[in-house]
Design a protein around this motif. Structure first.
Motif, PDB file in Angstrom:
ATOM      1  N   GLN A  25       4.082  14.101 -47.780  1.00  0.00           N
ATOM      2  CA  GLN A  25       3.710  12.868 -48.481  1.00  0.00           C
ATOM      3  C   GLN A  25       4.271  11.643 -47.767  1.00  0.00           C
ATOM      4  O   GLN A  25       3.606  10.614 -47.647  1.00  0.00           O
ATOM      5  N   ILE A  26       5.504  11.747 -47.270  1.00  0.00           N
ATOM      6  CA  ILE A  26       6.147  10.626 -46.585  1.00  0.00           C
ATOM      7  C   ILE A  26       5.467  10.341 -45.248  1.00  0.00           C
ATOM      8  O   ILE A  26       5.276   9.187 -44.861  1.00  0.00           O
ATOM      9  N   SER A  27       5.088  11.383 -44.524  1.00  0.00           N
ATOM     10  CA  SER A  27       4.528  11.207 -43.180  1.00  0.00           C
ATOM     11  C   SER A  27       3.263  10.358 -43.204  1.00  0.00           C
ATOM     12  O   SER A  27       2.957   9.659 -42.242  1.00  0.00           O
ATOM     13  N   SER A  28       2.532  10.402 -44.314  1.00  0.00           N
ATOM     14  CA  SER A  28       1.302   9.620 -44.407  1.00  0.00           C
ATOM     15  C   SER A  28       1.575   8.122 -44.500  1.00  0.00           C
ATOM     16  O   SER A  28       0.674   7.305 -44.291  1.00  0.00           O
ATOM     17  N   ARG A  29       2.808   7.751 -44.814  1.00  0.00           N
ATOM     18  CA  ARG A  29       3.176   6.336 -44.942  1.00  0.00           C
ATOM     19  C   ARG A  29       3.824   5.784 -43.673  1.00  0.00           C
ATOM     20  O   ARG A  29       4.274   4.647 -43.643  1.00  0.00           O
ATOM     21  N   ILE A  30       3.883   6.606 -42.637  1.00  0.00           N
ATOM     22  CA  ILE A  30       4.632   6.240 -41.429  1.00  0.00           C
ATOM     23  C   ILE A  30       3.705   6.144 -40.216  1.00  0.00           C
ATOM     24  O   ILE A  30       2.832   6.990 -40.013  1.00  0.00           O
ATOM     25  N   THR A  31       3.913   5.103 -39.411  1.00  0.00           N
ATOM     26  CA  THR A  31       3.211   4.939 -38.135  1.00  0.00           C
ATOM     27  C   THR A  31       4.191   5.223 -37.004  1.00  0.00           C
ATOM     28  O   THR A  31       5.357   4.819 -37.070  1.00  0.00           O
ATOM     29  N   VAL A  32       3.746   5.922 -35.982  1.00  0.00           N
ATOM     30  CA  VAL A  32       4.609   6.260 -34.842  1.00  0.00           C
ATOM     31  C   VAL A  32       4.133   5.505 -33.603  1.00  0.00           C
ATOM     32  O   VAL A  32       2.932   5.441 -33.323  1.00  0.00           O
ATOM     33  N   LYS A  33       5.093   4.920 -32.879  1.00  0.00           N
ATOM     34  CA  LYS A  33       4.748   4.124 -31.692  1.00  0.00           C
ATOM     35  C   LYS A  33       5.756   4.402 -30.573  1.00  0.00           C
ATOM     36  O   LYS A  33       6.946   4.574 -30.826  1.00  0.00           O
ATOM     37  N   GLU A  34       5.275   4.427 -29.339  1.00  0.00           N
ATOM     38  CA  GLU A  34       6.137   4.616 -28.175  1.00  0.00           C
ATOM     39  C   GLU A  34       6.530   3.261 -27.594  1.00  0.00           C
ATOM     40  O   GLU A  34       5.727   2.334 -27.549  1.00  0.00           O
ATOM     41  N   PHE A  35       7.790   3.155 -27.149  1.00  0.00           N
ATOM     42  CA  PHE A  35       8.300   1.948 -26.496  1.00  0.00           C
ATOM     43  C   PHE A  35       8.906   2.331 -25.152  1.00  0.00           C
ATOM     44  O   PHE A  35       9.617   3.336 -25.044  1.00  0.00           O
ATOM     45  N   ILE A 107       7.653   3.775 -37.781  1.00  0.00           N
ATOM     46  CA  ILE A 107       7.700   2.444 -38.395  1.00  0.00           C
ATOM     47  C   ILE A 107       7.188   2.533 -39.835  1.00  0.00           C
ATOM     48  O   ILE A 107       6.127   3.095 -40.090  1.00  0.00           O
ATOM     49  N   ILE A 108       7.989   1.980 -40.757  1.00  0.00           N
ATOM     50  CA  ILE A 108       7.629   1.979 -42.176  1.00  0.00           C
ATOM     51  C   ILE A 108       7.548   0.537 -42.655  1.00  0.00           C
ATOM     52  O   ILE A 108       8.507  -0.232 -42.499  1.00  0.00           O
ATOM     53  N   SER A 109       6.438   0.160 -43.271  1.00  0.00           N
ATOM     54  CA  SER A 109       6.285  -1.196 -43.775  1.00  0.00           C
ATOM     55  C   SER A 109       7.136  -1.392 -45.024  1.00  0.00           C
ATOM     56  O   SER A 109       7.605  -0.427 -45.647  1.00  0.00           O
ATOM     57  N   LYS A 110       7.322  -2.641 -45.386  1.00  0.00           N
ATOM     58  CA  LYS A 110       8.133  -2.965 -46.568  1.00  0.00           C
ATOM     59  C   LYS A 110       7.552  -2.329 -47.828  1.00  0.00           C
ATOM     60  O   LYS A 110       8.290  -1.752 -48.644  1.00  0.00           O
ATOM     61  N   ASP A 111       6.244  -2.411 -48.004  1.00  0.00           N
ATOM     62  CA  ASP A 111       5.610  -1.823 -49.191  1.00  0.00           C
ATOM     63  C   ASP A 111       5.823  -0.319 -49.252  1.00  0.00           C
ATOM     64  O   ASP A 111       6.144   0.243 -50.310  1.00  0.00           O
ATOM     65  N   ASN A 112       5.657   0.354 -48.116  1.00  0.00           N
ATOM     66  CA  ASN A 112       5.838   1.800 -48.089  1.00  0.00           C
ATOM     67  C   ASN A 112       7.304   2.189 -48.261  1.00  0.00           C
ATOM     68  O   ASN A 112       7.614   3.233 -48.841  1.00  0.00           O
ATOM     69  N   PHE A 113       8.203   1.352 -47.754  1.00  0.00           N
ATOM     70  CA  PHE A 113       9.636   1.592 -47.915  1.00  0.00           C
ATOM     71  C   PHE A 113       9.997   1.642 -49.399  1.00  0.00           C
ATOM     72  O   PHE A 113      10.662   2.568 -49.870  1.00  0.00           O
ATOM     73  N   TYR A 114       9.550   0.641 -50.157  1.00  0.00           N
ATOM     74  CA  TYR A 114       9.859   0.606 -51.581  1.00  0.00           C
ATOM     75  C   TYR A 114       9.125   1.707 -52.346  1.00  0.00           C
ATOM     76  O   TYR A 114       9.662   2.261 -53.320  1.00  0.00           O
ATOM     77  N   ALA A 115       7.929   2.047 -51.912  1.00  0.00           N
ATOM     78  CA  ALA A 115       7.212   3.145 -52.549  1.00  0.00           C
ATOM     79  C   ALA A 115       7.985   4.452 -52.415  1.00  0.00           C
ATOM     80  O   ALA A 115       8.056   5.258 -53.356  1.00  0.00           O
ATOM     81  N   LEU A 116       8.602   4.652 -51.246  1.00  0.00           N
ATOM     82  CA  LEU A 116       9.415   5.847 -51.026  1.00  0.00           C
ATOM     83  C   LEU A 116      10.646   5.855 -51.930  1.00  0.00           C
ATOM     84  O   LEU A 116      10.984   6.874 -52.546  1.00  0.00           O
ATOM     85  N   LEU A 117      11.320   4.725 -52.025  1.00  0.00           N
ATOM     86  CA  LEU A 117      12.531   4.646 -52.845  1.00  0.00           C
ATOM     87  C   LEU A 117      12.217   4.880 -54.322  1.00  0.00           C
ATOM     88  O   LEU A 117      12.980   5.544 -55.030  1.00  0.00           O
ATOM     89  N   TYR A 118      11.114   4.334 -54.786  1.00  0.00           N
ATOM     90  CA  TYR A 118      10.751   4.464 -56.200  1.00  0.00           C
ATOM     91  C   TYR A 118      10.273   5.866 -56.550  1.00  0.00           C
ATOM     92  O   TYR A 118      10.451   6.330 -57.684  1.00  0.00           O
ATOM     93  N   SER A 119       9.660   6.534 -55.574  1.00  0.00           N
ATOM     94  CA  SER A 119       9.085   7.859 -55.858  1.00  0.00           C
ATOM     95  C   SER A 119      10.013   9.012 -55.484  1.00  0.00           C
ATOM     96  O   SER A 119       9.824  10.135 -55.964  1.00  0.00           O
ATOM     97  N   GLN A 120      10.996   8.740 -54.639  1.00  0.00           N
ATOM     98  CA  GLN A 120      11.892   9.802 -54.170  1.00  0.00           C
ATOM     99  C   GLN A 120      13.343   9.408 -54.419  1.00  0.00           C
ATOM    100  O   GLN A 120      13.974   8.701 -53.620  1.00  0.00           O
ATOM    101  N   ASN A 121      13.902   9.883 -55.526  1.00  0.00           N
ATOM    102  CA  ASN A 121      15.291   9.560 -55.838  1.00  0.00           C
ATOM    103  C   ASN A 121      16.262  10.086 -54.786  1.00  0.00           C
ATOM    104  O   ASN A 121      17.305   9.478 -54.521  1.00  0.00           O
TER     105      ASN A 121
END
Length: 225
Positions: A25-35, A107-121
């Motif tokens: 579920q978490i992986s769908s909220r994450i973007t991966v990028k190479e630097f 990379i996790i956006s601000k919206d997805n960050f809070y969604a994770l915190l609220y849904s995953q104690n």
């Protein structure tokens, strides 16, 4: 790619308490990028928009003084994350993050960050514990600059790094992080020449050695008062 994400996320302390299903579920909220090495990952004005997790590679958090001198505030390696504080308080940080070597970053956006915190104690609990530990480590790093003598500053730095990245071995404690003399100087407010001089003397005195893969090894004499 999703399976690769999950495999990496399993090793991240922030997500260590989650089941495979929760990680999916978490992986769908994450973007991966190479630097690439020396590429800028995060600029000051972007620091309240995203959180970053290092899947592999190494990055540095730097500030530049008015005189143009670069000061390294922190170095993050694989399985570490950064940017979460700015997502919490909404403020930018006067620092830039750059890749020290080729790196893969989630990379996790601000919206997805809070969604994770609220849904995953469990993620919230892990985050609070990690932030508390980081605060204690920050106090130690500030303490480095309280020392006037160069050997004391470098010894304090190595003591901190051995606690964060140290591995016990028959020959001593290995700091599992490759740092140049310039990077050590930037972390302690010293010159590269001073760091080189101090480390050279410590090697002669048997306090430290340098392994074949350029890791610093702290001998028993290093920890002797």
């Amino acid at each position: 790619m999703e399976n690769v994400k999950i495999e990496f996320l399993q090793n991240i302390e922030l997500f260590s308490s989650l089941t495979d299903e929760e990680l999916i579920q978490i992986s769908s909220r994450i973007t991966v990028k190479e630097f690439s090495r020396n590429e800028t990952i995060l600029l000051e004005e972007e620091t309240n928009e995203y959180m970053y997790i290092i899947l592999w590679g190494k990055v540095k958090v730097v500030q530049t003084t008015e005189e143009g001198k670069e000061i390294i505030l922190a170095i993050h390696q694989a399985e570490m994350f950064f940017g979460e504080l700015s997502l919490i308080d909404g403020k930018t940080s006067s620092a830039t993050v750059m890749a020290m070597e080729d790196s893969l970053i989630a990379i996790i956006s601000k919206d997805n960050f809070y969604a994770l915190l609220y849904s995953q104690n469990k993620v919230l609990e892990n985050l609070l514990r990690i932030l508390s530990l980081r605060l204690r480590e920050a106090w130690k790093r500030i303490h480095i600059l309280n020392f006037r003598e160069a050997p004391q500053r470098i010894k304090m730095l190595f003591s901190i790094l051995s606690g964060e990245n140290g591995k016990k071995a028959p020959e001593g404690t290995i700091i599992d992080m490759k740092l140049t003399h310039q990077e050590m100087a930037d972390m302690t407010g010293l010159t590269r020449e001073t760091v080189t001089r101090v480390l050279g003397q410590w090697q002669k005195d048997g306090m430290i050695t340098v392994s074949k893969d350029r890791h610093i090894v702290l001998g028993n004499k290093f920890f002797t008062p």
